[in-house]
Design an enzyme around this catalytic site. Structure first.
Site, PDB file in Angstrom:
ATOM      1  N   ARG A  26      42.047  26.908  35.178  1.00  0.00           N
ATOM      2  CA  ARG A  26      41.549  27.183  36.522  1.00  0.00           C
ATOM      3  C   ARG A  26      40.312  28.075  36.480  1.00  0.00           C
ATOM      4  O   ARG A  26      39.188  27.623  36.671  1.00  0.00           O
ATOM      5  CB  ARG A  26      42.648  27.835  37.374  1.00  0.00           C
ATOM      6  CG  ARG A  26      42.365  27.778  38.888  1.00  0.00           C
ATOM      7  CD  ARG A  26      41.386  28.824  39.397  1.00  0.00           C
ATOM      8  NE  ARG A  26      41.795  30.189  39.129  1.00  0.00           N
ATOM      9  CZ  ARG A  26      41.099  31.258  39.460  1.00  0.00           C
ATOM     10  NH1 ARG A  26      39.927  31.112  40.077  1.00  0.00           N
ATOM     11  NH2 ARG A  26      41.522  32.473  39.156  1.00  0.00           N
ATOM     12  N   ASP A  27      40.500  29.337  36.179  1.00  0.00           N
ATOM     13  CA  ASP A  27      39.374  30.269  36.185  1.00  0.00           C
ATOM     14  C   ASP A  27      38.350  29.904  35.116  1.00  0.00           C
ATOM     15  O   ASP A  27      37.158  30.160  35.278  1.00  0.00           O
ATOM     16  CB  ASP A  27      39.891  31.695  35.956  1.00  0.00           C
ATOM     17  CG  ASP A  27      38.866  32.749  36.324  1.00  0.00           C
ATOM     18  OD1 ASP A  27      38.014  32.477  37.182  1.00  0.00           O
ATOM     19  OD2 ASP A  27      38.921  33.854  35.746  1.00  0.00           O
ATOM     20  N   HIS A 218      42.725  41.699  33.910  1.00  0.00           N
ATOM     21  CA  HIS A 218      41.952  40.456  33.788  1.00  0.00           C
ATOM     22  C   HIS A 218      40.484  40.856  33.638  1.00  0.00           C
ATOM     23  O   HIS A 218      39.844  41.262  34.607  1.00  0.00           O
ATOM     24  CB  HIS A 218      42.185  39.641  35.070  1.00  0.00           C
ATOM     25  CG  HIS A 218      41.459  38.342  35.158  1.00  0.00           C
ATOM     26  ND1 HIS A 218      42.097  37.160  35.472  1.00  0.00           N
ATOM     27  CD2 HIS A 218      40.151  38.014  35.013  1.00  0.00           C
ATOM     28  CE1 HIS A 218      41.216  36.168  35.521  1.00  0.00           C
ATOM     29  NE2 HIS A 218      40.022  36.672  35.247  1.00  0.00           N
ATOM     30  N   HIS A 220      36.499  40.033  32.384  1.00  0.00           N
ATOM     31  CA  HIS A 220      35.430  39.125  31.966  1.00  0.00           C
ATOM     32  C   HIS A 220      34.603  39.839  30.896  1.00  0.00           C
ATOM     33  O   HIS A 220      34.632  41.068  30.780  1.00  0.00           O
ATOM     34  CB  HIS A 220      34.568  38.722  33.157  1.00  0.00           C
ATOM     35  CG  HIS A 220      35.245  37.739  34.068  1.00  0.00           C
ATOM     36  ND1 HIS A 220      34.748  36.481  34.306  1.00  0.00           N
ATOM     37  CD2 HIS A 220      36.394  37.816  34.779  1.00  0.00           C
ATOM     38  CE1 HIS A 220      35.556  35.827  35.132  1.00  0.00           C
ATOM     39  NE2 HIS A 220      36.564  36.628  35.440  1.00  0.00           N
ATOM     40  N   CYS A 251      32.371  33.234  37.465  1.00  0.00           N
ATOM     41  CA  CYS A 251      32.766  33.249  38.865  1.00  0.00           C
ATOM     42  C   CYS A 251      31.603  32.739  39.697  1.00  0.00           C
ATOM     43  O   CYS A 251      30.504  33.304  39.630  1.00  0.00           O
ATOM     44  CB  CYS A 251      33.144  34.664  39.309  1.00  0.00           C
ATOM     45  SG  CYS A 251      33.557  34.762  41.065  1.00  0.00           S
ATOM     46  N   ASN A 260      35.682  34.677  30.536  1.00  0.00           N
ATOM     47  CA  ASN A 260      36.814  35.592  30.428  1.00  0.00           C
ATOM     48  C   ASN A 260      37.023  36.060  28.992  1.00  0.00           C
ATOM     49  O   ASN A 260      36.455  35.505  28.047  1.00  0.00           O
ATOM     50  CB  ASN A 260      38.089  34.873  30.884  1.00  0.00           C
ATOM     51  CG  ASN A 260      38.112  34.583  32.360  1.00  0.00           C
ATOM     52  OD1 ASN A 260      38.380  35.453  33.168  1.00  0.00           O
ATOM     53  ND2 ASN A 260      37.843  33.335  32.723  1.00  0.00           N
TER      54      ASN A 260
END
Length: 323
Positions: A26-27, A218, A220, A251, A260
């Site tokens: 997803r991300d 989380h 990056h 993003c 990430n």
């Protein structure tokens, strides 16, 4: 989780096990310009599960007009709906997204709120207050349907529009999501601007507001700090970390944000510290290499590249000796 007693770099005791939440499907993929075929997404998730990942973020039910890469999330969820061994959260921005997730067979959803007003308006087209009211409705409806809800705090350290975020502000939002019923809240360094001091300040505020076993981090890797930021938070006692295979990510609403934290780099570090993850690193490296081939580039993960090169060289030596 209990502490292992392994001393960290700053003297804190590290957890004896870490649960990794894989966000690559997803991300990791949401910011790709070329649409990734459904078959490649399914293969990626299957490979990640086979490598030992117990939580894999499968996609999001957002408007395809805004994030076209996630347009087939319903088909991804339906494909894996009979898998009870792995949790596959999907992001839902509103009640409509929740209904789509339910129809596809999702059992876990995620909501994402921003710590700053300007990012909330850019990302969610709503003020912070409006977004929280919306997510309270989504969370209540999901819980009433027997679903689990995970929360995300975007811009928990830095905002591309407002600059550095006061830790207490992000922690207050985390507490709000936890009070709504989120079983876990992930504190996101969306721009990747954090360094260990700021990461630790954010994490300390978060665990002061929410029980530590309900906090995840989380990061990056825009400034190459994701791994060391994670280690700083582990030394605080946090034991849930989001990461993305091959360092995929970015993003669309945070200009310049890099990928990430690479799952391969994270697992390599944790293995070296004697911290259990339940993940087969070689299988993970292979999964990262395969999705990178689909995307037409080399893996971003430093550990992934090094281990892939080593495995390739070892295979060549074995072939030579057998001839």
């Amino acid at each position: 989780m209990t502490e292992s007693g392994i001393p960290g770099a700053s003297g804190g005791a590290l957890p004896n096990a870490v649960r990794i939440v894989e966000v690559g499907p997803r991300d990791g993929l949401q910011n790709e310009r070329a649409v990734v075929p459904l078959a490649a997404k399914l293969s990626l998730i299957e490979s990640l599960v086979a490598a030992g990942l117990g939580t894999v973020e499968a996609g999001s039910f957002v408007s395809p007009r805004w994030v076209p890469q996630m347009a087939d999330t319903d088909r991804v969820v339906t494909h894996f709906r009979s898998s009870d061994a792995v949790e596959m959260p999907v992001l839902v921005p509103n009640l409509r997204g929740l209904e789509l997730a339910k129809a596809a067979g999702a059992r876990t959803v995620a909501v994402f709120a921003a710590a700053t007003e300007l990012f909330s308006r850019a990302n969610l087209n709503a003020s912070r207050a409006e977004s929280l009211a919306r997510f309270a409705e989504v969370t209540a409806a999901a819980l009433a349907s027997g679903m689990r809800v995970r929360g995300y705090v975007s811009c928990a350290v830095h905002c591309p529009y407002e600059g550095w975020v006061e830790p207490g502000k992000a922690a207050e939002l985390a507490a709000g999501l936890a009070d709504m019923g989120c079983y876990e809240v992930s504190m996101c360094d969306t721009t990747g601007a954090a360094s260990p001091g700021r990461a630790l300040a954010m994490a300390r505020a978060a665990v002061a507001a929410v029980p530590i076993d309900r906090i995840a981090v989380h990061f990056h890797d825009t400034f190459g700090q994701a791994l060391v930021n994670t280690l700083a938070c582990l030394e605080l006692g946090i034991s849930v970390v989001d990461s993305s295979v091959s360092g995929l990510g970015g993003c669309p609403y945070s200009p310049g944000a890099a990928g990430n934290l690479a799952t391969e780099d994270l697992v390599y570090m944790l293995d070296g510290l004697g911290i259990a993850t339940g993940i087969d690193l070689d299988a993970l490296v292979k999964a990262g290499a395969e999705i990178s081939d689909v995307l037409g580039r080399k893996p971003i993960s430093r550990a992934g590249l090094a281990l892939a090169t080593r495995l390739s060289a070892s295979s060549e030596v074995k072939d030579h000796l057998s001839n």
